[in-house]
Each structure stands twice: as C-alpha cells, then as structure tokens.
Design an enzyme around this catalytic site. Structure first.
Site, short mmCIF file in Angstrom:
data_model
loop_
_atom_site.label_atom_id
_atom_site.label_comp_id
_atom_site.label_asym_id
_atom_site.label_seq_id
_atom_site.Cartn_x
_atom_site.Cartn_y
_atom_site.Cartn_z
N LYS A 387 98.75 -38.69 -67.59
CA LYS A 387 97.90 -39.09 -66.48
C LYS A 387 96.61 -39.67 -67.03
O LYS A 387 95.92 -39.02 -67.81
CB LYS A 387 97.63 -37.86 -65.61
CG LYS A 387 96.74 -38.13 -64.44
CD LYS A 387 96.84 -37.04 -63.41
CE LYS A 387 97.90 -37.35 -62.40
NZ LYS A 387 97.92 -36.54 -61.22
N ASP A 484 93.42 -28.43 -54.48
CA ASP A 484 94.04 -29.61 -53.87
C ASP A 484 95.54 -29.40 -53.69
O ASP A 484 96.36 -30.18 -54.18
CB ASP A 484 93.74 -30.85 -54.72
CG ASP A 484 93.85 -32.14 -53.89
OD1 ASP A 484 93.98 -32.04 -52.65
OD2 ASP A 484 93.80 -33.23 -54.49
#
Ligand SMILES: *[C@@H]1O[C@H](CO)[C@@H](O)[C@H](O)[C@H]1NC(C)=O
Ligand SMILES: *[C@@H]1O[C@H](CO)[C@@H](O)[C@H](O)[C@H]1NC(C)=O
Ligand SMILES: *[C@@H]1O[C@H](CO)[C@@H](O)[C@H](O)[C@H]1NC(C)=O
Ligand SMILES: *[C@@H]1O[C@H](CO)[C@@H](O)[C@H](O)[C@H]1NC(C)=O
Ligand SMILES: *[C@@H]1O[C@H](CO)[C@@H](O)[C@H](O)[C@H]1NC(C)=O
Ligand SMILES: *[C@@H]1O[C@H](CO)[C@@H](O)[C@H](O)[C@H]1NC(C)=O
Ligand SMILES: *[C@@H]1O[C@H](CO)[C@@H](O)[C@H](O)[C@H]1NC(C)=O
Ligand SMILES: *[C@@H]1O[C@H](CO)[C@@H](O)[C@H](O)[C@H]1NC(C)=O
Ligand SMILES: *[C@@H]1O[C@H](CO)[C@@H](O)[C@H](O)[C@H]1NC(C)=O
Ligand SMILES: *[C@@H]1O[C@H](CO)[C@@H](O)[C@H](O)[C@H]1NC(C)=O
Ligand SMILES: *[C@@H]1O[C@H](CO)[C@@H](O)[C@H](O)[C@H]1NC(C)=O
Ligand SMILES: *[C@@H]1O[C@H](CO)[C@@H](O)[C@H](O)[C@H]1NC(C)=O
Length: 682
Positions: A387, A484
């Site tokens: 990522k 999240d």
C-alpha cells in the site's frame, strides 16, 4: 467372548499409551549452538559466533554433533503414527576447501550418540565396514553427499539420499528443489558455500519426505519475511517402515567426514520436533557462515597486463558509479537516525519495486482514500500487498513509525498481517499479506461480481472480525483502536475467513494533515455520534462502527444509501422502523432470496442495533459481542425506538457552526472514502 474382551483391553491400553506419548513430545530449536545441549566429537566444534562446524580441512577424519537427550520412539508398544512421526528442519553450508567439495554430511538418527567408530571418507562418519548394511545398526540417515564414491555405489556427486543402516541409499536423487512459480525443478549445488535449508518429515505411517531449498541470498532484514516457505514438492518421498529401524530411544544429530579432499561443513540453525511439525526456522537469526579462503594467486604479473587491467577497472568504476547514482535516485528512501531501531520491519524500496515489477498498473489491486495497493511477490515466494500512502508532513512521523513497528507485532488469525514498511520522500509504503479473495465490499455491493456469500458465510466473517477486534481492544498489551471498520476494510483469505485490515491507518491520515484544529477520521455512516461531535475515538466508537458493519453485512447495503427511497436511506433508521413494525426480516439482503436462517439474521440485526445505540455505555463490549455471536449469552431485549440510536446526521452536519468536512457530504455525490472531519471551535 474372552477374545473380544482381550482385544478391547488391548485397545484401551494402546490408546492410553498413545495419550501419554502425545504429551512426551520432544522438540527444540537452535540458532546459537553455544547454548545447545549437544555432545560433540572429532572435528565438530562450536564457533564463537554460535555456528556449529562439523568438519574442517583435516583430511580423513569425522565430526559428530548429537542432541544429548534421547528421543523416545516406542515402536514396540504402539503402531500409532504419533509415537513414530518426527520432523526436522535445518540449514547447512558446505564451504569447499581449495576447490574440493569434500565428502559430505548426514542427518543421523542413531541408537547411540557416540559414533566415533564411524569411518571417514564415503562412510560419512556414521558407519564403518563392520556395521554398514547390517540390520542391527539401527541407523536412519539423510545423506548430503558431495562425492559420489565407488564404495557407496553412487556415481554422481551432489546428491541427497535416504540411507537405512548404512551408506547405501534406499532412495536418492541429484540435489534440486521445486520452484512452484516456475513449475520446475532447479538444481542445487550442495557444496558451493551457500546456505541451504532442508526439511525431513516422517508422518509416522509410511512416507519419509526430504525437501531442499536455498536460503535466499539477499538476506531479508525483516523477521516477518524470514521464514522460508517450503517448496510444495519434496525431492525425495519414500515409504519407510521406521519401526523396523528405530529402537525405543534414539539420538538425533549430524555426522560429517572428510576424505583426502576436504570441506568445511556448518550447521546454521536446527529445529526438531517429535510427534508433529518442527518449528519453522527464522533465517534472520542464522549466524553468517565463514566463506572459503580464496585460492592464492600468482604474484608475477607483468606491466603489460596491469596497465590495461587498471584502465578497464577505472572505466568500469565510472560506469558502475553512474549506474549506482541512477539506481540510488530510483530507489531513494528516507531513513533517519531514529528509525534504526525499527530496521527489522524496514523493507528496501528496491525489494518492493522488484516485488511489484515496478508498481505496474496491471499489479494494481485497488485504490482508495489512502492510496494505491499493488500485488507483489518477494524473492522468497511470499505474496504481498503493498500500500502506497502519500504524506506531506514529517511531523508525527516518528511516532507513527513506532506504531507501525508495534502493529507489525500484532498477531491474530483475523488480522491482515503487516509485514513491514518503507519510507520515501512524501510517501510511506506498508506491506501486508496478500489476500486472494479481495475485500468484502466487493462481494456485498459489486453487482458485477458473480460470487456471492450465503448468510452463514457472512456470519462466519463477522465472528472472525469480532475476535480480531476483541484482540485489539482487550487482549493485546495495549489498547489498539481500529478507527475505520467497514466492509471495504475487511479482506477475505482463500477460505473466506474475514480479516481486518488497515488498522491504525486512520490515525496516520489524522496526522498527515497539518491543521491546528481538532480533527477526527473515519467514514460517514460508521462514525458514532459522540465521535463526530467531540472527536474522541474510543473502543465504543469502534463498537459503533462494528455495528454499522454488521448491519451492512446482513442487509447487503451501505449504512447510508442516497439511491434508496427516503425512509430507507439511512439503514439504522430503516432497521429500527421495520423492527418496530415487526417486519425485521424485510431488511435482510434481497440477494439471499430468502435462503437464510432467520435466527442468524435476527441475531446479527439485533446486535448491530445494540452497537448503534447513541449512549456509548449501552453498547456491548467486544467480549460480550463474542459471547452473543457464539450463542453463549442471550442478548438483551431491544426496543426499536429511533431516538435511542445514533442516527448518522448527514444533512445537518454542514449547517453546524464551525464544522466542515474535507469531502462533500451532499447526498448526491456521497462517497464511502475515509474522511477527515475538522472542528473549528471548542
Ligand atoms: C580441525 O578440528 C580438530 C578437532 O577440533 C582440531 O584438532 C584441528 O586443529 C582442526 N584443524 C584445523 C585445520 O582447523
Ligand atoms: C551465542 O552464545 C554465546 C554464549 O552464550 C555468546 O557468547 C555469543 O555471543 C552468542 N552468539 C550469537 C551470534 O548470538
Ligand atoms: C542436557 O542433556 C543431559 C543429558 O541427557 C540432560 O541430563 C540435561 O538435562 C540436558 N540439559 C538441558 C538444559 O536440557
Ligand atoms: C515401550 O513400550 C513397551 C511395551 O508396551 C513398554 O514395556 C516400555 O516400558 C515402553 N518404554 C517406554 C520408554 O515408554
Ligand atoms: C590448499 O592450498 C594451499 C595453498 O595452495 C596448500 O598449502 C594446502 O596444502 C591445500 N590444502 C589441501 C587440503 O589441499
Ligand atoms: C545389503 O545387505 C543385504 C543383505 O543383508 C544384501 O541383500 C544387499 O545386497 C546389501 N546391499 C548392498 C548395497 O550391498
Ligand atoms: C544426476 O546428475 C548426473 C550428472 O551430474 C547425471 O548423470 C545423472 O543422470 C543425474 N541423475 C538423476 C537421477 O537425475
Ligand atoms: C510427503 O510428500 C507426499 C508427496 O508430495 C505428500 O503427499 C505427503 O503428505 C508428504 N508427507 C509429509 C509427512 O510431509
Ligand atoms: C521435480 O522433482 C520431483 C522429485 O524428484 C519430481 O517428483 C517432480 O516430478 C519433478 N518435477 C518436474 C517438473 O520435473
Ligand atoms: C513395520 O515393521 C514392524 C516390525 O518389523 C512390523 O510389525 C509391521 O507390520 C511393519 N509395518 C508395515 C506397514 O509393514
Ligand atoms: C571423491 O573423493 C575422492 C577421494 O577422496 C577423490 O579422488 C574424487 O575425485 C572425489 N570425487 C568427486 C566427484 O569429488
Ligand atoms: C522461482 O522462480 C521465479 C521465477 O523465475 C524466481 O523469481 C524465484 O526467485 C524462484 N524462487 C526460488 C525460491 O528460487
């Protein structure tokens, strides 16, 4: 009748033996042999750096190293697989001496640790002319032969063999290993000084497997990458009746020998286990094997040779320098003094660049609020997801990297494993385990995706995520908030187990903005009312998000869906209304076409609503949640009065004084990206 009773008795006794044997497992794992419980003889010695050296350049001698404690193989008492199975993994290096490969070495299972009678040369130190090929020798050896000698009736050097009671192999093959990526066998040179891993496994019934693989030359810095994945095919797989060979008590160890030609043989690490799979070796813990002394060169070199040589070298140096500078720029990273302590988690940009084939577009797995994710493969064969997160501000970076390093230590089967990180100018790269089935939201919301999940599969995923969250909240050394939780952050492994990903990233996003005001990060629809109002994340705000996630999983739709009719737009509100009207099941995902257990659906819906309560203290903890999901506790009664729930306040937020958002919240282009909400006033 008496006979039946007798056999029953026999069965009871043998199973009792089996159980007691299962507890008497012997296992160990060594990287520094100074601390090992070994008996040594002959040339064998332990070097100051912890390396076990079996042979040196003395000709025609042997060396042995045996684990002092005998291993119980009670073959006489029972035929159970448990009592006879064993496995071992070790790493060795054979460093040639003066270009000679020496004789070879062997892993030996022997009734005695004293094999000083073993012959040198091709006897490899574990048998001699008297004991060779005799049934009362009781020796099993896995030979790593670097000299195909006439005595052993084997023509080619560089082979691996399974030897029973002597140096004649019952099975042997040229050294090679299976590369799953290429789908072919690659030859392996046993005696070129390189470190090689070998796995020897016996299932206790019949098959003895021997597998080899080279230790990757670019020694990975990260402990997370340091366990090598065993090739999927063994080099040798041979039926062996161990009970014919082993005595009750056996010793395990190594034997090596030199002939007229010699080599230095080393063991770098060794793990062994009786009755199961030996612990995988951690290659980052291996000591470095000494390299062979370079062959001496002739000193008489004329000027005619030296001058052109020097100018060639200078030219090469310039060229090399240019290439070096180019590469340095291409692979440039940011590495500061304070980062030194996190070096184990640090991966080089070069490694990641190569692993993802230069971050090619066809390797792109997805792009989201935080950046792009690429698929890659490390030299060791481990598949990874990289990522790339951009950041502009160095402020807070040190603390964030400290957190990344500690996140790398989180271990839970339902967490996506963070393998390491890398930092460049303006960018942070996070490396995770690759998840072949992608993210959950793709299954729930992508109408193009032909695959769908049954309710019980979804239930299983929810349970997994709940246990990961419990681990983060309560079972780790400190409380970790995810911040999240949503379907797009849940990834699915090959067996459709749910894994929670991207933990703590929200925090990074939080720090990445250089704004003085208080801010909070999350995704609208999953953010608890007290979080959007006061900006304080707690385990209760995680639980709220988990509730929203549960509802979206059962209902197959997102918490806020502007395309729905007004009364269904906000999921919590709709579920509450349907609950009040006694038609709760109407909210269940229509894609399931009614094929689901109403009990499971009801449990998930009610739990989702319990988590959605506006008073944080009324929400269950993750520990209670697991009990409800496992059916170990019955869930409290729940009234579906809308005022009790923390309904996302989509429209009104814009009108609140001093409160703004980085993304637009007008329902028309509502997005499910992670957002930062800012608070101007106190
Ligand atoms: C090899 O090992 C033996 C036994 O440890 C030792 O006596 C001998 O000096 C060693 N030889 C060399 C060349 O290191
Ligand atoms: C191995 O152990 C010995 C003795 O405990 C110690 O002196 C040595 O430094 C260790 N070596 C390594 C590489 O850890
Ligand atoms: C080492 O082996 C000896 C001999 O079997 C045994 O008595 C001793 O307990 C072992 N020591 C350790 C630390 O395992
Ligand atoms: C092995 O099994 C035999 C026969 O059941 C028994 O007599 C013996 O005590 C066992 N030995 C050990 C070390 O458990
Ligand atoms: C290795 O080479 C050196 C130098 O050529 C020589 O002195 C030595 O005897 C050789 N050793 C062996 C074991 O052949
Ligand atoms: C080993 O001994 C057996 C008999 O005990 C014999 O049949 C066999 O040929 C011998 N193997 C070799 C390679 O000499
Ligand atoms: C092993 O390699 C040798 C050459 O090094 C070759 O002649 C032989 O056929 C090979 N054996 C097997 C079983 O592949
Ligand atoms: C040995 O290898 C065979 C063939 O690859 C495999 O089927 C078997 O499970 C392996 N056994 C062990 C104990 O690893
Ligand atoms: C690789 O070697 C293994 C073990 O010798 C053998 O079973 C397998 O067929 C070989 N595979 C290929 C592709 O040559
Ligand atoms: C293995 O050997 C033992 C002892 O010789 C024998 O009792 C047993 O039947 C053999 N097992 C197999 C599968 O051949
Ligand atoms: C095997 O060893 C013998 C003597 O130790 C040597 O003459 C021969 O060259 C060696 N063979 C190989 C293939 O290394
Ligand atoms: C397997 O083959 C691939 C493709 O050639 C290569 O990149 C990789 O390094 C190989 N793996 C091992 C462990 O040799």
């Amino acid at each position: 009748m008496a006979k039946a009773l007798q056999s029953l008795l026999f069965y009871l006794i043998t199973s009792a033996c089996m159980i007691s044997l299962m507890f008497a497992q012997d296992q160990f794992e060594y990287y520094n042999f100074s601390k090992a419980n070994l008996s040594l003889d002959g040339m064998a010695t332990i070097l100051p750096n912890g390396l076990l050296q079996l042979t040196n350049k003395t000709a025609l001698k042997t060396g042995h190293a045996f684990y002092k404690v005998p291993i119980e193989f009670n073959s006489s008492s029972s035929t159970s697989a448990e009592s006879l199975s064993f496995s071992t993994e070790f790493a060795f290096a054979i460093v040639p001496e003066n270009g000679s490969l020496g004789q070879g070495m062997a892993f030996v299972v022997s009734p005695t640790p004293d094999l000083s009678y073993g012959g040198a040369s091709s006897f490899l130190g574990f048998v001699n002319t008297r004991t060779n090929n005799k049934t009362d020798t009781h020796i099993l050896a896995i030979e790593l032969d670097t000299n195909g000698s006439a005595e052993a009736d084997e023509k080619s050097g560089n082979h691996v063999g399974i030897d029973v009671n002597g140096i004649f192999s019952v099975a042997s093959d040229n050294a090679s290993y299976f590369n799953g990526t290429e789908g072919k066998n690659n030859t392996l040179v046993l005696a070129n000084g390189r470190s090689i891993l070998i796995w020897i496994e016996y299932d206790g019934i019949d098959k003895l497997n021997v597998t080899l693989a080279p230790v990757p030359t670019t020694k990975p810095g990260s402990p997370f990458l340091s366990k090598f994945i065993k090739p999927s095919l063994p080099l040798l797989s041979r039926t062996i009746n161990i009970s014919e060979i082993f005595m009750e008590r056996m010793f395990v160890g190594f034997s090596g020998s030199t002939g007229t030609l010699t080599s230095n043989q080393y063991i770098l690490g060794w793990s062994f286990k009786k009755g199961g799979k030996a612990e995988s070796l951690d290659m980052s813990k291996f000591p470095n094997p000494p390299v062979s002394s370079p062959p001496s060169k002739s000193k008489s070199k004329s000027l005619q040779i030296i001058v052109p040589t020097i100018s060639t070298i200078v030219l090469l140096l310039i060229l090399g320098g240019a290439i070096y500078l180019y590469k340095k720029k291409k692979y440039a990273e940011v590495l500061e003094q304070w980062e030194k302590e996190y070096s184990p988690q640090r991966l080089s940009f070069r490694t990641l660049f190569k692993a993802t084939k230069g971050f090619k577009e066809n390797r792109l797995l997805g792009a989201g609020g935080f950046g792009k994710v690429y698929k890659g493969e490390l030299p060791s064969g481990i598949q990874i997801a990289v990522k790339r997160v951009s950041h502009d501000v160095e402020q807070g970076m040190q603390q964030y990297v400290a957190e990344v390093a500690s996140m790398g230590r989180l271990r839970h089967k339902n967490l996506v494993q963070l393998l390491g990180y890398c930092r460049r100018k303006g960018e942070l790269l996070l490396v995770y385990d690759y998840m072949p089935n992608g993210s959950l939201d793709d299954y729930l919301f992508n109408t193009q995706n032909p695959k769908s999940l049954s309710l019980s599969q979804r239930f299983h995923i929810v349970k997994g995520v709940a246990s990961a969250l419990l681990y983060l909240h309560e079972d780790w050394e400190q409380v970790v908030l995810h911040r999240d939780i949503k379907a797009s952050n849940i990834l699915l492994d090959a067996n459709l187990n749910g894994k929670l990903g991207d933990f703590g990233l929200a925090r990074f996003h939080d720090r990445g903005m250089n704004i003085e005001a208080t801010r909070v990060v999350g995704t609208i629809g999953y953010m608890a009312p007290e979080l959007t109002a006061m900006g304080v994340a707690t385990t209760w705000t995680d639980v709220y998000a988990f509730g929203a996630f549960m509802l979206e999983v059962v209902c197959g739709r997102r918490p806020v869906d502007p395309d729905k009719p007004r009364e269904e737009m906000i999921l919590i509100k709709w579920v509450a209304t349907c609950g009040k009207n006694g038609v709760l099941m109407d909210t269940v995902d229509s894609k399931l076409e009614g094929n689901f257990s109403a009990k499971e659906a009801e449990l998930l819906l009610k739990l989702g609503m319990l988590c959605s309560q506006s008073n944080p203290e009324n929400r269950p903890s993750m520990r209670q949640m697991i009990q409800y999901l496992e059916g170990n506790a019955s869930i409290p009664d729940i009234s579906f009065d809308t005022y009790e729930f923390g309904i996302p306040n989509i429209r009104e937020r814009n009108n609140e004084t001093g409160t703004t958002q980085t993304t637009t919240s007008s329902l028309a282009n509502f997005s499910y990206d992670t957002v930062t909400v800012l608070f101007g006033g106190r």
